[in-house]
Design an enzyme around this catalytic site. Structure first.
Site, PDB file in Angstrom:
ATOM      1  CE  LYS A 179      -3.804  -2.286   2.432  1.00  0.00           C
ATOM      2  NZ  LYS A 179      -3.129  -3.590   2.630  1.00  0.00           N
ATOM      3  CB  CYS A 192      -7.321  -8.803   5.568  1.00  0.00           C
ATOM      4  SG  CYS A 192      -6.000  -9.237   6.709  1.00  0.00           S
TER       5      CYS A 192
END
Length: 718
Positions: free
Chosen positions: A545, A659
């Site tokens: 990211k 997640c």
């Protein structure tokens, strides 16, 4: 000359040492003392009481002349004439006798003599006749050095051979004539120069004479009675053509062209080289394949002891064959996805449960059952190679047991499958506590989620828009005949139809693409980054990211992670993409230790979580997580929100991501945080992907998405 033994009497002038009595000459009179050495010749170093033996006479070390030596018969030696042969003492020996006892006559000038100068009696030949004297060796060819009385050597046909000419450097084949009729100019001859008997061909007919080998191809050095196989056809060592060899189907093979430096044609058109290396056992690679199963079983046993699958499979990176490492991973992933079923089957086939220390044996049983049940490996291969693997694990005692279990399963597989319990936790191989959590949080989709967790995820790429556009990259893949498609929701995502190793992905090494799931790529779109912003990526490792943010904007990014070793992965990824960021190894929950006081425009908090949304990529999560872990993780997530919120500018945006599929790590955390902060505004996410929740948006695993949870928080003025 030896010195007389010492008598113990000191020698005059001795310096503190005792020596023998004065030495006496041979006549018994004392010798006068010797003068000290002054460099003169030793013969004059000391005078002697004896009369001198004449100028240059031989003297001992003490200067004394020896008495005359006697001959062998006891009489004194007469003096020798000038140049006569003398012994070491200068004496002339009596003449030596011949072999018959008579004195040898003097030899004529130049005659051959022994070391003593005597002429030997004439030597006899093999037939008893005397040999004529040989001339002195004066450098001429040895063939003329002496004529011999030997009878002439005979040829193969029994006729005598004529004498050979001297060897003068010419070809040896011409050094002797032969009684046989000649085989032609420069015909091949033996070392003695005679022609051999004609050799016969394979059919029994004599072969014609061969021409001399003059450097041309040996195939042309001799003609053959068989019909030629064509210009340059292959011939034997004797120059004759072999009978045509037959192919596997029985038909004759066409003649092969001579090897003239070009690539040698394959003798069989259907031959293909081995795709992998030969095994060291030389038996078809049985040990090689057994080793793959042993490594897989050991990796599974390590997971059962509490290690992550990534750590357990780390040794596979050292495997020399990439296909072996891929096979180990496939076996390990497959067993962990179906572990509950494999455990139940093994329990039905065992007479009694295994001990706790037999975890590697149990893991190998699961590997064998997985091959038979899911991979449909032929029984003889699955059983034999799994049994061989037990030896590599050094558990030979279980060899017979594993063999019996796997063979019994092949006989009773259908009956065992019918008896398989219908419990969801066993059928889907999930722990009971996780099944209950998903049933409560996803009442309409929980079964689909359980099934999706056991399906292999696709390989998704993220295109680096600084290097190449997604459309151009898809065109490049199409030219290379690699199937791929653009992701409908993630603007930089490309999904490959068939997964491949990262080093085989076009553009990966050059930084044009990276591997990242589509759900993870949505974070940057929610951040809405712009050039010049100060952005914090908390819990940044492994850096996917962070890199994605820098690909979208020229921002000042700080990558923060508590594990300094994992930050090296971030640095590696950024270097490959030719990007840079500030990296800090520190605990995000303690900003007073690393924050410089400058607020951030954007903060991405990818909080630590249970990982239940990525079980299809990490099946070990099912067996490593415990129900008690969820509460601990929830407290960590809430603590990070509280610690990082003050670092955000007024009007800034924070994206909270996990997640996880559990509400305890999503809406529940946001609900508690909202009650604690007065200046937080939770912005609804308007998107086509996932489904909306009370405070954010969640994505169910399956297809091209991993399971994820996102929430967008904005800071308003107090």
């Amino acid at each position: 000359m030896k010195k007389p033994p010492s008598s113990g009497t000191p020698r005059p002038g001795a310096r503190g040492k005792s020596f023998g009595a004065p030495r006496k000459p041979y006549d018994g009179k004392p010798r006068p003392p010797r003068a000290r050495g002054d460099g003169e010749a030793r013969s004059d170093f000391r005078s002697d009481a004896r009369p001198p033996r004449g100028e240059g006479a031989w003297r001992s070390r003490d200067g004394d002349a020896r008495p005359p030596r006697k001959s062998f018969d006891g009489t004194p030696h007469p003096p020798r004439g000038e140049g006569a042969w003398r012994s070491r003492d200068g004496d002339a020996r009596p003449p030596r006798k011949s072999f018959d006892g008579n004195p040898r006559p003097p030899r004529e000038e130049g005659a051959w003599r022994s070391r003593d100068g005597d002429a030997r009696p004439p030597r006899k030949s093999f037939d008893g006749n005397p040999r004529p004297p040989r001339a002195r060796f004066d450098g001429d060819s040895r063939s003329d050095f002496r004529a011999d009385a030997r009878p002439p050597r005979k040829s193969f046909d029994g006729s005598p051979r004529p004498p050979r000419a001297r060897f003068d450097g010419d070809s040896r084949s011409d050094s002797r004539a032969d009684s046989r009729p000649p085989r032609g100019e420069d015909a091949w001859r033996s070392r003695d120069g005679d022609a051999r008997l004609p050799r016969k061909s394979f059919d029994g007919n004599p072969r014609p004479p061969r021409a001399r080998f003059d450097g041309d191809s040996r195939s042309d050095s001799r003609s053959d009675v068989r019909p030629p196989r064509g210009e340059g056809a292959w011939r034997g060592r004797d120059g004759d053509a072999r009978p045509p060899r037959k192919s596997f189907d029985g038909s004759p093979r066409p003649p092969r062209a001579r090897f003239d430096g070009e690539a040698r044609p394959r003798p069989r058109g259907d031959f293909k080289p081995r795709s992998g290396p030969r095994s060291s056992d030389g038996g078809g690679g049985a040990i090689h394949r057994a080793n793959v199963r042993a490594v897989a079983a050991r990796s599974i046993s390590r997971v059962m002891r509490g290690r992550s699958l990534d750590d357990a499979l780390a040794p596979t990176a050292q495997m020399r064959v990439a296909a072996d490492a891929a096979m180990v991973k496939a076996l390990a992933f497959g067993v962990l996805r179906e572990l509950s079923i494999l455990k139940w089957l093994a329990a039905q086939l065992l007479d009694k449960p295994l001990e706790a220390q037999d975890d590697e044996v149990a893991a190998l049983i699961w590997v064998g059952l997985y091959q038979l049940r899911t991979l449909k490996t032929p029984p003889h291969a699955a059983i034999n190679e799994t049994v061989d693997a037990i030896k590599l694990l050094k558990h030979d005692y279980a060899r017979g047991m594993i063999n019996a279990i796997l063979r019994r399963y092949t006989r009773e597989a259908e009956a065992l499958e019918e008896r398989l319990p219908s419990e969801p936790s066993l059928r889907t191989s999930h722990p009971g506590w996780l099944v209950e959590k998903l049933y409560h949080d996803w009442p309409a989709q929980w079964e689909a989620l359980l099934d999706a967790n056991n399906v292999q995820a696709p390989l998704t790429l993220r295109v680096n828009r600084r290097r190449i556009s997604r459309e151009d990259y898809l065109a490049r893949l199409a030219e290379m005949q690699i199937g791929a498609e653009a992701h409908p929701h993630a603007t930089d995502a490309v999904v490959l139809e068939v997964a491949r190793a990262v080093d085989k992905i076009p553009g990966f090494v050059g930084g044009q693409v990276s591997v990242q799931d589509a759900s993870a790529q949505l974070a940057v779109q929610l951040l809405a980054v712009a050039d010049g912003q100060r952005i914090l990526d908390a819990c940044a490792a492994p850096g996917g990211k962070t890199a994605h943010i820098l690909e979208h904007a020229d921002a000042r990014v700080t990558a923060l992670d508590v594990d300094g070793a994992r930050l090296t992965r971030v640095d590696e990824n950024l270097r490959r993409l030719n990007l840079s960021a500030e990296m800090i190894a520190a605990d995000a929950a303690q900003p007073d230790r690393w924050w410089n006081g400058q607020a951030f425009d954007r903060i991405l908090l990818d909080a630590p979580c249970s990982g239940t949304g990525v079980i299809r990529r990490h099946p070990d999560i099912k067996w490593l997580r415990r129900t008690t872990d969820i509460a601990t993780l929830q407290q960590t997530q809430l603590g990070l929100l509280k610690a990082l919120w003050p670092l955000l500018k007024v009007g800034g945006r924070m994206v909270y991501a996990t997640c996880s599929l559990l509400r305890d790590e999503g809406d529940e955390v946001l609900s508690r945080f909202k009650r604690l902060a007065d200046d937080v505004t939770i912005t609804a996410i308007d998107a086509e992907w996932g489904e909306a929740t009370e405070y954010g948006r969640r994505i169910a695993p399956g297809g091209t998405h991993d399971g994820f949870y996102y929430a967008v928080l904005e800071k308003r003025a107090p």
